[in-house]
Design an enzyme around this catalytic site. Structure first.
Site, mmCIF file in Angstrom:
data_model
loop_
_atom_site.group_PDB
_atom_site.id
_atom_site.type_symbol
_atom_site.label_atom_id
_atom_site.label_comp_id
_atom_site.label_asym_id
_atom_site.label_seq_id
_atom_site.Cartn_x
_atom_site.Cartn_y
_atom_site.Cartn_z
ATOM 1 N N GLY A 183 0.834 -1.194 0.000
ATOM 2 C CA GLY A 183 0.000 0.000 0.000
ATOM 3 C C GLY A 183 0.867 1.243 0.000
ATOM 4 O O GLY A 183 1.991 1.224 -0.503
ATOM 5 N N CYS A 184 0.358 2.303 0.580
ATOM 6 C CA CYS A 184 1.116 3.560 0.645
ATOM 7 C C CYS A 184 2.449 3.305 1.334
ATOM 8 O O CYS A 184 2.511 2.715 2.412
ATOM 9 C CB CYS A 184 0.317 4.608 1.402
ATOM 10 S SG CYS A 184 1.208 6.160 1.609
#
Length: 155
Positions: free
Chosen positions: A9-10
């Site tokens: 993810g981020c």
């Protein structure tokens, strides 16, 4: 020193968490796994480059093993959601381990199988395990992003 590359993810929060692990010598965030040469943040965010937001970790194998890094990685995010982490949706936010040699591949696959058999998560792990390709470092302002905002410490 060895290299490990993960996508979860981020990349900001994942980088900050890996930096806290003893044996992790250095980290850098960037983009990998896609087809576009020299991508930037704006292009990766479109989901059209094929790249994932990723973190490249330099670690001391006499202090921490690749397996230990893999185990930590799987508990830093939700590896059961395809192309999504929290509110971030798209292939650029996929869960992935980009292995650098056959031993890393085998260890990642073994831990994934063990965690699925132990039903460690609410669903099947969908993390892709794929060969490492060119890693493109993200722009400077992304490196140690949370630490620069007083939410952790950079080495």
């Amino acid at each position: 020193m060895n290299i490990a590359t993960f996508a979860a993810g981020c990349f900001w929060g994942v980088e900050a968490r890996f930096r806290q692990i003893n044996g992790v010598v250095d980290t850098r965030v960037g983009y990998t796994g896609g087809d576009t040469t020299n991508p930037d943040y704006k292009s990766v965010c479109t989901g059209q480059t094929g790249h994932a937001e990723a973190i490249e970790i330099t670690y001391e194998p006499s202090v921490i093993s690749f397996r230990q890094l893999v185990e930590a990685f799987w508990h830093m995010h939700n590896p059961t959601t395809l192309n999504r982490q929290g509110p971030d949706i798209g292939t650029q936010y996929r869960s992935a381990i980009f292995y650098h040699d056959d031993q890393q591949k085998q260890e990642a696959e073994m831990v994934k199988k063990e965690l699925n058999q132990q039903e460690q998560f609410s669903g099947e792990i969908v993390t892709e395990i794929t060969p490492a390709t060119t890693f493109y470092p993200a722009e400077d302002y992304h490196q140690c992003y949370l630490e620069k905002r007083g939410q952790g410490s950079c080495h």
